[in-house]
Design an enzyme around this catalytic site. Sequence first.
Site, mmCIF file in Angstrom:
data_model
loop_
_atom_site.group_PDB
_atom_site.id
_atom_site.type_symbol
_atom_site.label_atom_id
_atom_site.label_comp_id
_atom_site.label_asym_id
_atom_site.label_seq_id
_atom_site.Cartn_x
_atom_site.Cartn_y
_atom_site.Cartn_z
ATOM 1 N N GLY A 185 9.015 -3.076 -0.459
ATOM 2 C CA GLY A 185 9.636 -1.785 -0.847
ATOM 3 C C GLY A 185 8.853 -0.989 -1.767
ATOM 4 O O GLY A 185 7.455 -1.121 -2.031
ATOM 5 N N GLU A 208 10.383 -12.507 2.423
ATOM 6 C CA GLU A 208 10.838 -12.557 1.085
ATOM 7 C C GLU A 208 11.369 -13.762 0.644
ATOM 8 O O GLU A 208 11.074 -14.286 -0.451
ATOM 9 C CB GLU A 208 11.545 -10.802 0.750
ATOM 10 C CG GLU A 208 10.621 -9.934 0.971
ATOM 11 C CD GLU A 208 11.817 -8.551 0.761
ATOM 12 O OE1 GLU A 208 12.954 -8.636 1.068
ATOM 13 O OE2 GLU A 208 11.090 -7.772 0.323
HETATM 14 O O1 DER Z 1 13.687 -4.791 1.453
HETATM 15 C C1 DER Z 1 13.900 -5.411 0.511
HETATM 16 O O2 DER Z 1 14.279 -6.357 0.311
HETATM 17 C C2 DER Z 1 13.287 -4.666 -0.811
HETATM 18 O O3 DER Z 1 12.683 -5.545 -1.544
HETATM 19 C C3 DER Z 1 14.407 -3.573 -1.315
HETATM 20 O O4 DER Z 1 15.196 -4.596 -1.507
HETATM 21 C C4 DER Z 1 13.904 -3.018 -2.314
HETATM 22 O O5 DER Z 1 13.397 -1.726 -1.982
HETATM 23 P P1 DER Z 1 13.097 -0.663 -3.099
HETATM 24 O O6 DER Z 1 12.263 -1.031 -4.330
HETATM 25 O O7 DER Z 1 12.433 0.353 -2.282
HETATM 26 O O8 DER Z 1 14.399 0.010 -3.751
#
Ligand code: DER
Length: 252
Positions: A33, A114
Amino acid sequence: NLIEQSKRLAAFQSVTSHLVPFPNYTRIGIGSGSTVIYVVEAISSLLLPSTLSAMTFYPTGAQSEQLIEAAGLNLQYINKLPPGALLDVCFDGADEVDPALNLIKGGGACLWQEKIVVTSSKKFVCVADFRKISKGLGTSWTKGIPIEVLPLAANRVLGELKRMGSLEPRVRPGLPGKAGAVVTDNGMWIIDAPFKPLRVHGESDREGGEWQVDELAEELIRIPGVAEIGLFYGRDGVQQPEGGAQKPVEAY
Ligand code: DER
């Protein structure tokens, strides 16, 4: 801008609290992310090169792998972890966090790896800016719970989700330039399943389509064709896998 500043601040604070004081850590998981980009920046700038050279970083997908490599950090894959061994800590973002630190994850379509890395870590530090904090999952993240599915089973899963009260579940379409569905790093599709905001405690009102988070998770993961779901448990969630954490340590 304010949002980027708060993501960066959260990332630096999380590394300052959960990695800088532990130079003897050797295995660190890196999520996916945009917030985690700042986590890697913080790691590179707050730790000494000599400390970093003794650490190995485990990715949660293609983007995470690129982040680790671009930062010149030691890269290794989770399948190289000896059976029973755990990472010291992992850092990852979230799309939404409820008061019991239950999470919606998968906005970036990386939830399967993840969850494997998170549950292979002794400690999970969730880095989430103010936008992500909510009273019940589905309040601010209204796109739906991301669910990784076998493409062949997508229609079966959609039907099951509707039966469970999901409001307009749909296969996540690719961005312009990619005809068809998003294909994950694992060759699967993502279904986004909106539900009414999830209850943290108590029981579900299944007729009314108002689910309690643990009960919904236990139903979703059992649907044939579902590989993994984007609900991660907080402190009050179901029993953690032996040794591995699903519960984030802090939400910043
Ligand atoms: O896709 C995911 O699980 C990412 O961790 C997301 O939840 C967080 O993305 P961001 O840091 O761009 O908001």
